[in-house]
Design a protein around this motif. Sequence first.
Motif, PDB file in Angstrom:
ATOM      1  N   LEU A 173       0.831  -1.207   0.000  1.00 30.96           N
ATOM      2  CA  LEU A 173       0.000   0.000   0.000  1.00 30.96           C
ATOM      3  C   LEU A 173       0.865   1.257   0.000  1.00 30.96           C
ATOM      4  CD1 LEU A 173      -2.720  -1.098   2.588  1.00 30.96           C
ATOM      5  CD2 LEU A 173      -3.126  -0.591   0.176  1.00 30.96           C
ATOM      6  N   ASN A 174       1.922   1.228   0.778  1.00 30.98           N
ATOM      7  CA  ASN A 174       2.818   2.375   0.844  1.00 30.98           C
ATOM      8  C   ASN A 174       3.511   2.631  -0.492  1.00 30.98           C
ATOM      9  OD1 ASN A 174       4.192   4.408   2.568  1.00 30.98           O
ATOM     10  ND2 ASN A 174       6.016   3.239   2.008  1.00 30.98           N
ATOM     11  N   GLU A 175       3.962   1.555  -1.141  1.00 27.35           N
ATOM     12  CA  GLU A 175       4.683   1.691  -2.399  1.00 27.35           C
ATOM     13  C   GLU A 175       3.764   2.100  -3.555  1.00 27.35           C
ATOM     14  OE1 GLU A 175       8.433   0.999  -2.684  1.00 27.35           O
ATOM     15  OE2 GLU A 175       7.661   1.807  -0.804  1.00 27.35           O
ATOM     16  N   MET A 176       2.461   1.853  -3.433  1.00 31.36           N
ATOM     17  CA  MET A 176       1.526   2.207  -4.504  1.00 31.36           C
ATOM     18  C   MET A 176       1.508   3.704  -4.771  1.00 31.36           C
ATOM     19  SD  MET A 176      -1.620  -0.373  -3.609  1.00 31.36           S
ATOM     20  CE  MET A 176      -2.862   0.683  -4.363  1.00 31.36           C
ATOM     21  N   THR A 177       1.852   4.517  -3.777  1.00 31.13           N
ATOM     22  CA  THR A 177       1.861   5.968  -3.960  1.00 31.13           C
ATOM     23  C   THR A 177       3.266   6.546  -4.003  1.00 31.13           C
ATOM     24  OG1 THR A 177       1.720   6.340  -1.570  1.00 31.13           O
ATOM     25  CG2 THR A 177      -0.355   6.189  -2.771  1.00 31.13           C
TER      26      THR A 177
ATOM     27  N   VAL B  43       0.794   1.917 -12.521  1.00 31.88           N
ATOM     28  CA  VAL B  43      -0.063   0.729 -12.516  1.00 31.88           C
ATOM     29  C   VAL B  43      -1.310   0.985 -11.693  1.00 31.88           C
ATOM     30  CG1 VAL B  43      -0.187  -1.725 -11.960  1.00 31.88           C
ATOM     31  CG2 VAL B  43       1.944  -0.761 -12.805  1.00 31.88           C
ATOM     32  N   ALA B  44      -1.131   1.592 -10.523  1.00 33.81           N
ATOM     33  CA  ALA B  44      -2.273   1.887  -9.658  1.00 33.81           C
ATOM     34  C   ALA B  44      -3.231   2.860 -10.323  1.00 33.81           C
ATOM     35  CB  ALA B  44      -1.783   2.449  -8.322  1.00 33.81           C
TER      36      ALA B  44
ATOM     37  N   THR C 101      11.234  -4.707  -0.592  1.00 32.85           N
ATOM     38  CA  THR C 101      12.368  -4.162   0.158  1.00 32.85           C
ATOM     39  C   THR C 101      13.651  -4.283  -0.649  1.00 32.85           C
ATOM     40  OG1 THR C 101      11.328  -4.728   2.273  1.00 32.85           O
ATOM     41  CG2 THR C 101      13.701  -4.335   2.286  1.00 32.85           C
ATOM     42  N   GLN C 102      13.857  -5.418  -1.272  1.00 34.99           N
ATOM     43  CA  GLN C 102      15.050  -5.606  -2.098  1.00 34.99           C
ATOM     44  C   GLN C 102      15.048  -4.647  -3.284  1.00 34.99           C
ATOM     45  OE1 GLN C 102      17.639  -7.263  -1.506  1.00 34.99           O
ATOM     46  NE2 GLN C 102      18.727  -7.324  -3.463  1.00 34.99           N
ATOM     47  N   LYS C 103      13.881  -4.464  -3.887  1.00 30.06           N
ATOM     48  CA  LYS C 103      13.770  -3.553  -5.033  1.00 30.06           C
ATOM     49  C   LYS C 103      14.087  -2.113  -4.616  1.00 30.06           C
ATOM     50  CE  LYS C 103      10.477  -2.021  -8.533  1.00 30.06           C
ATOM     51  NZ  LYS C 103      10.233  -0.650  -8.097  1.00 30.06           N
ATOM     52  N   ARG C 104      13.601  -1.729  -3.430  1.00 30.08           N
ATOM     53  CA  ARG C 104      13.871  -0.367  -2.956  1.00 30.08           C
ATOM     54  C   ARG C 104      15.367  -0.155  -2.739  1.00 30.08           C
ATOM     55  NH1 ARG C 104      11.089   1.291   2.564  1.00 30.08           N
ATOM     56  NH2 ARG C 104       9.214   1.258   1.290  1.00 30.08           N
ATOM     57  N   LYS C 105      16.057  -1.173  -2.203  1.00 27.20           N
ATOM     58  CA  LYS C 105      17.500  -1.055  -2.000  1.00 27.20           C
ATOM     59  C   LYS C 105      18.226  -0.850  -3.314  1.00 27.20           C
ATOM     60  CE  LYS C 105      17.745  -3.890   2.212  1.00 27.20           C
ATOM     61  NZ  LYS C 105      18.250  -5.172   2.781  1.00 27.20           N
ATOM     62  N   LEU C 106      17.797  -1.551  -4.348  1.00 30.67           N
ATOM     63  CA  LEU C 106      18.461  -1.420  -5.651  1.00 30.67           C
ATOM     64  C   LEU C 106      18.227  -0.049  -6.268  1.00 30.67           C
ATOM     65  CD1 LEU C 106      17.639  -4.926  -7.164  1.00 30.67           C
ATOM     66  CD2 LEU C 106      19.850  -4.110  -6.400  1.00 30.67           C
TER      67      LEU C 106
END
Length: 518
Positions: free
Chosen positions: A159-163, A171-172, A425-430
């Motif tokens: 939910l947090n990443e959707m915005t 996509v949202a 989480t892994q995607k955010r780190k990258l």
Amino acid sequence: MTQTDGAILIGKSTKPETLVLKLANRHGLITGATGTGKTVTLQVLAEGFSAAGVPVFAADVKGDLSGVAAPGEPRDAFVKRAKEMGYDYQPDEFPVVFWDLFGEQGHPVRATILEMGPLLLSRLLDLNETQEGVINIAFRIADEQHLPLIDLKDLRLLLNEMTKDDSLKPVAMQFGNVADATVGSIQRQLLILENQGAAKFFGEPALEIKDLMTTDRDGRGSINLLAADKLMANPRLYATFLLWLMSELFEQLPEVGDPDKPKLVFFFDEAHLLFNNAPKALLDAIEQVVRLIRSKGVGIYFVTQNPLDIPDTVLAQLGNRVQHALRAFTPRDQKAVRAAASTFRPNPKLKTEEVITQLGVGEALVSTLEGKGTPTMVERTMIRPPAARVGPITPDERRRVMMSSPVRGRYDTAIDGESAYEILTQKRKLQTPAPASGQGGTPAGQAPGQAQPQGGGGLFGDILGGILGGGSSGGSGGRGRMTVTERVIANAASSAARTVGTQLGKAILRGVLGSLSK
């Protein structure tokens, strides 16, 4: 004596009153004021089904039902009543499996967020229409982007990443505007739910329906008891869980028509909690499940104080009825008495409306289905005494039962595998820019000449790149980067797992409850 000739002995009026097993999947209703004997009647039916080889699931709201796991006591009143009904009282005990959403008084019961579905989850969180729409969008994104929703932290981060995530926001937006304020409101509801202990319910290993449908070595059906005394502090979680379980039975069990006896009987105590303030879409779904699930060999028996607690569309499908005493002190009480009397097939020898207010403890008006499914005339009936203990077992007795449980060790330890939280989480780190090392612009932590992750392939490509192209594998004790061969193998395995997960997810979401593809 709990059953005879393909039927369960309920009690005796001028004749034995029985519940025909072949018609037991036509559902039922047990009603009556507090203290009139509803729980004992529930125990009598559960014992009868178990003795007939039919597994039972029931919520133990006050802890009293747990006594079914211990032999009864030959009390004088029980012995006398049994004699009057034409048999000798014999104490007995039944195979019991204890369950508990909080894992304290029974084996933990878990479901994944994905299995719960957006409709039931929205009901659990008490969301408005706009917030429910955002939950539906989150489930659609999770399905399309291969993000397994297992527990609350998965949903919270998605939910947090959707915005905030540049690849998820477009996509949202395809499905509608997702405002930060709406997401914030849902996050607060998730926090409340977590503080109430519901986080223990969402996770893995998830409950397998087959583990509720077992028999012991003597062929007796297991009586699955859900410890609900603590759960009743959160009535919405209680009702939503039982509704989820009903929907899972409906989705997973094959069509069997009208078997000689049910495959499972489901008792829904405090049934009014299911229908209180339920939106029309949910009521329609409940009605559909109740109407169709009998062809799966499942009987549903609602237990509540007042027949007015059950919507008319559902009430009309409950063919087997036991009505304990009702009080008629207020206009609403009087209306309930009239409503209860009107649902029975009249008996010219009884003034049903008057008798309902005169019944003593352990007495009830009984009408069950017979022949081709027609209800018997209502009869004033003395309920037979339970063969097992009336009242709760001790904590030590409960522990001994759990030690010999057929599912011991299967659900007792939670598993936190890779799901949406770990992937995002892994995607955010990258995506987080790393400080320059001063060596020709090479990012810190990256060897000169090492290829950077490519942005092609959309979010799915980014996610796989993050999982498979990372610098070291977590928990591997400092193992180096993957070789080309290892990466190819891991890529193939991950792709296959995501494909299977997506297919399963879509299958569940297409169910009666929580469907997104209708």
